[in-house]
Design an enzyme around this catalytic site. Structure first.
Site, PDB file in Angstrom:
ATOM      1  CG  ASN A 190      -6.780  -0.742   1.536  1.00 48.26           C
ATOM      2  OD1 ASN A 190      -6.063  -1.171   0.829  1.00 48.26           O
ATOM      3  ND2 ASN A 190      -6.784  -1.552   2.826  1.00 48.26           N
ATOM      4  CG  HIS A 243      -3.411   3.582   1.908  1.00 50.44           C
ATOM      5  ND1 HIS A 243      -3.387   2.652   0.890  1.00 50.44           N
ATOM      6  CD2 HIS A 243      -2.859   2.116   2.743  1.00 50.44           C
ATOM      7  CE1 HIS A 243      -3.857   1.624   0.818  1.00 50.44           C
ATOM      8  NE2 HIS A 243      -3.677   1.044   1.878  1.00 50.44           N
ATOM      9  CB  CYS A 261      -1.014   0.080   1.542  1.00 49.44           C
ATOM     10  SG  CYS A 261      -1.936  -1.548   1.458  1.00 49.44           S
TER      11      CYS A 261
HETATM   12  O1  UT7 Z   1      -3.930  -1.956   3.474  1.00 43.99           O
HETATM   13  C1  UT7 Z   1      -2.466  -1.716   4.191  1.00 43.99           C
HETATM   14  C2  UT7 Z   1      -2.698  -1.592   5.946  1.00 43.99           C
HETATM   15  N1  UT7 Z   1      -3.854  -2.439   6.801  1.00 43.99           N
HETATM   16  C3  UT7 Z   1      -4.469  -1.571   7.363  1.00 43.99           C
HETATM   17  O2  UT7 Z   1      -4.076  -0.458   8.029  1.00 43.99           O
HETATM   18  C4  UT7 Z   1      -5.867  -2.293   8.346  1.00 43.99           C
HETATM   19  C5  UT7 Z   1      -5.384  -2.010   9.859  1.00 43.99           C
HETATM   20  N2  UT7 Z   1      -6.190  -1.597  10.517  1.00 43.99           N
HETATM   21  C6  UT7 Z   1      -7.681  -1.833  10.776  1.00 43.99           C
HETATM   22  O3  UT7 Z   1      -7.944  -1.046   9.760  1.00 43.99           O
HETATM   23  C7  UT7 Z   1      -9.019  -3.054  11.431  1.00 43.99           C
HETATM   24  O4  UT7 Z   1      -8.018  -3.248  12.648  1.00 43.99           O
HETATM   25  C8  UT7 Z   1      -9.861  -3.646  10.919  1.00 43.99           C
HETATM   26  C9  UT7 Z   1     -10.796  -2.869  10.307  1.00 43.99           C
HETATM   27  C10 UT7 Z   1      -8.875  -4.529   9.933  1.00 43.99           C
HETATM   28  C11 UT7 Z   1     -10.589  -4.304  11.512  1.00 43.99           C
HETATM   29  O5  UT7 Z   1     -10.985  -3.687  12.982  1.00 43.99           O
HETATM   30  P1  UT7 Z   1     -10.707  -3.699  14.385  1.00 43.99           P
HETATM   31  O6  UT7 Z   1     -12.038  -2.636  15.293  1.00 43.99           O
HETATM   32  O7  UT7 Z   1      -9.915  -3.644  15.003  1.00 43.99           O
HETATM   33  O8  UT7 Z   1     -11.988  -5.242  14.561  1.00 43.99           O
HETATM   34  P2  UT7 Z   1     -11.459  -6.178  15.598  1.00 43.99           P
HETATM   35  O9  UT7 Z   1     -10.840  -7.287  14.227  1.00 43.99           O
HETATM   36  O10 UT7 Z   1     -10.662  -5.816  17.105  1.00 43.99           O
HETATM   37  O11 UT7 Z   1     -12.850  -7.120  16.166  1.00 43.99           O
HETATM   38  C12 UT7 Z   1     -13.577  -6.353  16.798  1.00 43.99           C
HETATM   39  C13 UT7 Z   1     -14.693  -7.094  16.741  1.00 43.99           C
HETATM   40  C14 UT7 Z   1     -14.675  -8.406  16.908  1.00 43.99           C
HETATM   41  O12 UT7 Z   1     -15.682  -9.183  17.782  1.00 43.99           O
HETATM   42  P3  UT7 Z   1     -15.293  -9.590  19.467  1.00 43.99           P
HETATM   43  O13 UT7 Z   1     -13.911 -10.262  19.348  1.00 43.99           O
HETATM   44  O14 UT7 Z   1     -15.215  -8.066  19.723  1.00 43.99           O
HETATM   45  O15 UT7 Z   1     -16.881 -10.254  19.829  1.00 43.99           O
HETATM   46  C15 UT7 Z   1     -14.695  -9.215  15.854  1.00 43.99           C
HETATM   47  O16 UT7 Z   1     -15.102 -10.720  15.531  1.00 43.99           O
HETATM   48  O17 UT7 Z   1     -15.603  -7.303  15.290  1.00 43.99           O
HETATM   49  C16 UT7 Z   1     -16.289  -7.991  15.006  1.00 43.99           C
HETATM   50  N3  UT7 Z   1     -15.572  -8.306  13.604  1.00 43.99           N
HETATM   51  C17 UT7 Z   1     -16.827  -7.824  12.971  1.00 43.99           C
HETATM   52  N4  UT7 Z   1     -17.808  -7.862  12.869  1.00 43.99           N
HETATM   53  C18 UT7 Z   1     -18.854  -7.776  11.839  1.00 43.99           C
HETATM   54  C19 UT7 Z   1     -14.095  -8.480  13.412  1.00 43.99           C
HETATM   55  N5  UT7 Z   1     -15.291  -8.407  11.496  1.00 43.99           N
HETATM   56  C20 UT7 Z   1     -16.426  -8.475  11.797  1.00 43.99           C
HETATM   57  C21 UT7 Z   1     -17.182  -7.515  10.782  1.00 43.99           C
HETATM   58  N6  UT7 Z   1     -18.051  -7.687  10.901  1.00 43.99           N
HETATM   59  N7  UT7 Z   1     -17.137  -7.701   8.949  1.00 43.99           N
END
Ligand code: UT7
Length: 323
Positions: free
Chosen positions: A279, A245, A121
């Site tokens: 993205n 990005h 990216c």
């Molecule tokens: O471009 C390359 C570089 N990449 C990045 O910069 C990505 C950086 N990271 C992010 O943008 C975020 O970490 C994500 C968008 C990938 C994920 O968001 P998050 O706020 O970190 O969510 P999480 O993975 O901590 O998940 C939080 C909760 C979890 O549930 P519990 O364990 O709290 O019950 C997940 O299971 O949200 C749940 N979850 C979802 N729920 C609905 C994870 N994905 C989803 C989903 N829909 N798609």
């Protein structure tokens, strides 16, 4: 015995930009029908409302050709005037062949120096830095840089952690010589110790440790953006347009907030193209700028600060004048 060196241009600038997206719009509701997710979660946690997915027969190279064509038209530059084509990307169907040689050929850029650049990216900002330096060193006259990605080939279509984020498209810039600096020095680097936070292995689907990358991006990237300004002799208050990005709207907002704490203006325009594009990795920065210019929220002459970051982990940014 001394070897002769070529004399390059005193400075460089971006002469034109362009972009393309596939026709197929995929909403959050569409995704919620095939995986356990929902519109509210995606909007709140990532900021995406919809994104574009390419059809099976629309390839990365096809999108790169379209974006390159539109950037050349915007710059008023003929293919015959370009001698180097760089295609930053990380999603070719296989490592061989590269995209750039095919793209150059299809654009009618004969015998071009042509290579892909994989900094994920961060690829567009890496390639813009390389293009500018090639021209200043005398190795190239005009360079076409095209960030192009077909991420849907590399993401499990029902993996809710990634399929909601990544999308397809291409964005391009024509870079040429200038009398006055129009592209500042690149600030780049890497954090290879964090390599395991985003990867594909053995042609399998992409995996990322979202939270680790999120923490890294929200703490380590704003200082690189500030460094790019310092290298260009600019102050944060000089920035008209910030184009990070488009990984996550919360990361974009965190970077903008840190720049404002350091003196960036409240009226600095901040790219939020992720809302409607998702993205698109190395395509996201030129695509966001192209969309903002089309909407009239940025104009020729504006000081743009671009900052890319992603797998590697790799990062790069620079200031440049909007064409
Ligand atoms: O471009 C390359 C570089 N990449 C990045 O910069 C990505 C950086 N990271 C992010 O943008 C975020 O970490 C994500 C968008 C990938 C994920 O968001 P998050 O706020 O970190 O969510 P999480 O993975 O901590 O998940 C939080 C909760 C979890 O549930 P519990 O364990 O709290 O019950 C997940 O299971 O949200 C749940 N979850 C979802 N729920 C609905 C994870 N994905 C989803 C989903 N829909 N798609």
């Amino acid at each position: 015995m001394t070897l002769r060196l070529k004399q390059g241009a005193a400075a460089t600038r971006v002469l034109g930009i362009g972009s393309t997206q596939p026709d197929r719009v995929v909403t959050n509701d569409d995704l919620s029908k095939i995986m356990d997710t929902n519109d509210q979660w995606i909007r709140d946690r990532v900021g995406i409302i919809e994104r574009r997915f390419a059809d099976k027969d629309e390839l990365l190279v096809d999108m790169a050709v379209k974006a390159g064509t539109s950037a050349l038209a915007d710059a008023g530059v003929q293919p015959s005037e370009v001698d180097t084509v760089i295609v930053p990307n990380c999603t070719m169907p296989s490592p061989i062949p590269n995209a750039a040689a095919q793209v150059a050929d299809r654009l009618g850029i004969k015998r071009a120096g042509a290579f892909d650049l994989n900094a994920a990216c961060a690829g567009f900002c890496y390639a813009l830095g390389v293009a500018s330096d090639l021209i200043r060193a005398g190795s190239s006259g005009k360079v076409l840089v095209i960030g192009a990605e077909k991420l849907t080939d590399w993401v499990d279509p029902v993996d809710r952690a990634n399929a909601i984020i990544f999308a397809d498209g291409a964005g391009a810039a024509v870079v040429g010589p200038a009398e006055e600096p129009g592209i500042g020095p690149v600030a780049w680097g890497s954090a290879g110790d964090l390599v395991d936070t985003i990867y594909t292995r053995d042609h399998r689907y992409l995996t990322q440790e979202g939270q680790s990358v999120f923490r890294w991006a929200t703490t380590q990237i704003a200082p690189i953006a500030l460094k790019a300004l310092e290298l260009a002799g600019l102050q944060p208050s000089d920035v008209d347009v910030l184009v990070p990005h488009q990984a996550n709207l919360r990361i974009v907002d965190a970077i903008a907030k840190k720049l404002r704490v350091n003196g960036a203006r409240e009226d600095m325009v901040v790219a939020d193209d992720i809302k409607y594009s998702g993205n698109t990795s190395s395509a996201s920065i030129p695509m966001a700028l192209d969309h903002m210019r089309a909407k009239g929220s940025v104009k020729a002459g504006d000081i743009v600060l671009a900052i890319g970051f992603g797998a590697g982990l790799s990062y790069a940014g620079q200031a440049f004048i909007c064409p």
